[in-house]
Design an enzyme around this catalytic site. Structure first.
Site, PDB file in Angstrom:
ATOM      1  N   ARG A 245      17.536 -13.465 -28.554  1.00 40.89           N
ATOM      2  CA  ARG A 245      16.849 -12.685 -27.528  1.00 40.89           C
ATOM      3  C   ARG A 245      17.846 -12.305 -26.442  1.00 40.89           C
ATOM      4  O   ARG A 245      18.268 -13.127 -25.637  1.00 40.89           O
ATOM      5  CB  ARG A 245      15.703 -13.502 -26.925  1.00 40.89           C
ATOM      6  CG  ARG A 245      14.730 -12.651 -26.105  1.00 40.89           C
ATOM      7  CD  ARG A 245      13.817 -13.529 -25.287  1.00 40.89           C
ATOM      8  NE  ARG A 245      14.521 -14.075 -24.132  1.00 40.89           N
ATOM      9  CZ  ARG A 245      14.340 -15.297 -23.646  1.00 40.89           C
ATOM     10  NH1 ARG A 245      13.517 -16.135 -24.236  1.00 40.89           N
ATOM     11  NH2 ARG A 245      15.004 -15.702 -22.581  1.00 40.89           N
ATOM     12  N   HIS A 249      12.531 -13.380 -21.470  1.00 38.24           N
ATOM     13  CA  HIS A 249      11.374 -13.622 -22.319  1.00 38.24           C
ATOM     14  C   HIS A 249      10.293 -12.577 -22.045  1.00 38.24           C
ATOM     15  O   HIS A 249       9.599 -12.124 -22.954  1.00 38.24           O
ATOM     16  CB  HIS A 249      10.833 -15.028 -22.045  1.00 38.24           C
ATOM     17  CG  HIS A 249       9.509 -15.307 -22.696  1.00 38.24           C
ATOM     18  ND1 HIS A 249       9.395 -15.604 -24.037  1.00 38.24           N
ATOM     19  CD2 HIS A 249       8.251 -15.353 -22.199  1.00 38.24           C
ATOM     20  CE1 HIS A 249       8.134 -15.808 -24.331  1.00 38.24           C
ATOM     21  NE2 HIS A 249       7.407 -15.664 -23.237  1.00 38.24           N
ATOM     22  N   TYR A 258      18.450 -20.112 -16.508  1.00 37.84           N
ATOM     23  CA  TYR A 258      18.706 -21.117 -17.550  1.00 37.84           C
ATOM     24  C   TYR A 258      19.882 -20.785 -18.462  1.00 37.84           C
ATOM     25  O   TYR A 258      20.213 -21.567 -19.345  1.00 37.84           O
ATOM     26  CB  TYR A 258      17.444 -21.364 -18.390  1.00 37.84           C
ATOM     27  CG  TYR A 258      16.767 -20.114 -18.931  1.00 37.84           C
ATOM     28  CD1 TYR A 258      17.181 -19.525 -20.131  1.00 37.84           C
ATOM     29  CD2 TYR A 258      15.699 -19.538 -18.253  1.00 37.84           C
ATOM     30  CE1 TYR A 258      16.546 -18.400 -20.626  1.00 37.84           C
ATOM     31  CE2 TYR A 258      15.056 -18.406 -18.737  1.00 37.84           C
ATOM     32  CZ  TYR A 258      15.484 -17.843 -19.926  1.00 37.84           C
ATOM     33  OH  TYR A 258      14.850 -16.718 -20.414  1.00 37.84           O
TER      34      TYR A 258
END
Length: 346
Positions: A245, A249, A258
């Site tokens: 990805r 998200h 993160y």
């Protein structure tokens, strides 16, 4: 000692991909890439309230969606399968209307498109897919269900129940996992025990394929093999497409909290669209003029879809009561009457 189930050797009546089909796959990937990046911009501009990007997952989605037989199969998506929808030829204004929250499940006909309403419940689509697939077995039909979910969703109990039922009943369903490396902000290695979702399939007596999810041709071939296995009456198949990805998200997510951009670039590998472009050039399947035209068409298509989305007006609020039960209950009728009395201006 248990043995790992194997894919049944089934004579595949589909011919290898032609040069025309390879070019069509690239055209689809280019359209999906441009629409996907544009949709993020739409959200920032207030055209849609939210969106789940799929940057980097175009090969996994287009390659699998391209293998679906819309005369008999059925796809059960999550909220991130825009590329599958496009590969299956859905009305994209109707599909993207879901992200505008204009209507229930998208303004397209699931029965005609063979694409179920978008499922926002994590792993919820797997249960629906197995139920539909089991129905095919009971009715003597030969359709195959394909359900999509991510590595994060694979930890939900619904996936265990769905795979166990499908394995016992030999339901013709393909569990297509897009392992994009992240369960929102948690890396796969911290939430997938054993490091592989596909490895879990053996526990349910289901064969599995682990494929390079950034290779559109490999994904298509794996999906076609899985469909042939299911259609021949051998039961379900798990496909784990290893991809990445590239980005958040969702438009509400900040991946910088993160992981770093350097980590993203390092871990993502080669861009699937550029990778396929170079392959087509090297094999003499397409030239630069073709790629320029594919990009032009992608931009034109996105502009048309955007205009369609912006032209959509609000739907009557009373519609929410008409899609709950086939036969309205007295309680629902009472609620609808109260809503109309209090909201007759809506």
């Amino acid at each position: 000692m248990t043995t790992t189930p194997e894919i049944a050797v089934v004579e595949d009546d589909a011919a290898p991909l032609t040069h025309h089909q390879l070019r069509e796959l690239y055209t689809l990937m280019a359209a999906v890439r441009h629409l996907d990046t544009a949709a993020v911009a739409w959200q920032r501009q207030g055209i849609i309230p939210g969106y789940a990007p799929e940057l980097g997952q175009e090969a996994a989605q287009v390659g699998s969606g391209y293998a679906v037989d819309r005369t008999r199969d059925f796809v059960f998506p999550t909220y991130r399968e825009m590329g599958v929808a496009r590969a299956m030829g859905l009305d994209m204004v109707g599909y993207m209307a879901t992200h505008k929250a204009t209507w229930h499940g998208g303004m397209y006909n699931p029965l005609e498109s063979r694409f179920a309403p978008i499922q926002a419940v994590v792993a919820g689509s797997v249960l629906h897919a197995v139920g539909w697939a089991h129905g095919q077995t009971l009715s003597g039909e030969n359709g195959v269900a394909m359900t999509y979910f991510g590595d994060g969703a694979s930890s939900q109990g619904d996936v265990h129940e769905a795979m166990n039922f499908a394995g016992v009943m030999k339901a013709p369903v393909v569990f297509f996992i897009q392992n994009n490396g992240w369960a929102i902000s948690v890396p796969s290695e911290r939430q997938v025990a054993g490091g592989s979702v596909a490895a879990r399939a053996a526990g349910y007596g289901i064969p599995a394929l682990r494929v390079d999810g950034n290779d559109v041709v490999a994904v298509h071939e794996a999906t076609r093999t899985a469909f042939a296995h299911c259609r021949a009456g051998h039961g379900p198949v798990v496909i784990e497409a290893m991809t990445y990805r590239r980005g958040p998200h969702s438009t509400a997510d900040d991946p910088g909290r993160y992981r770093t951009l350097d980590q993203e670039r390092l871990d993502a590998g080669q861009d699937p669209l550029e990778r396929f472009r170079q392959q087509l050039l090297a094999d003499g399947v397409a030239d630069h003029a073709f790629f320029d035209e594919a990009q032009r068409k992608a931009e034109q298509e996105e502009a048309t879809i955007r205009a369609g989305i912006e032209a959509l007006g609000p739907r009557p609020g009373a519609e929410m009561f008409g899609l709950v039960f086939q036969e309205p209950t007295p309680a629902l009728q009472s609620q609808a009457a109260a809503w109309r009395k209090e909201s007759d201006h809506v």
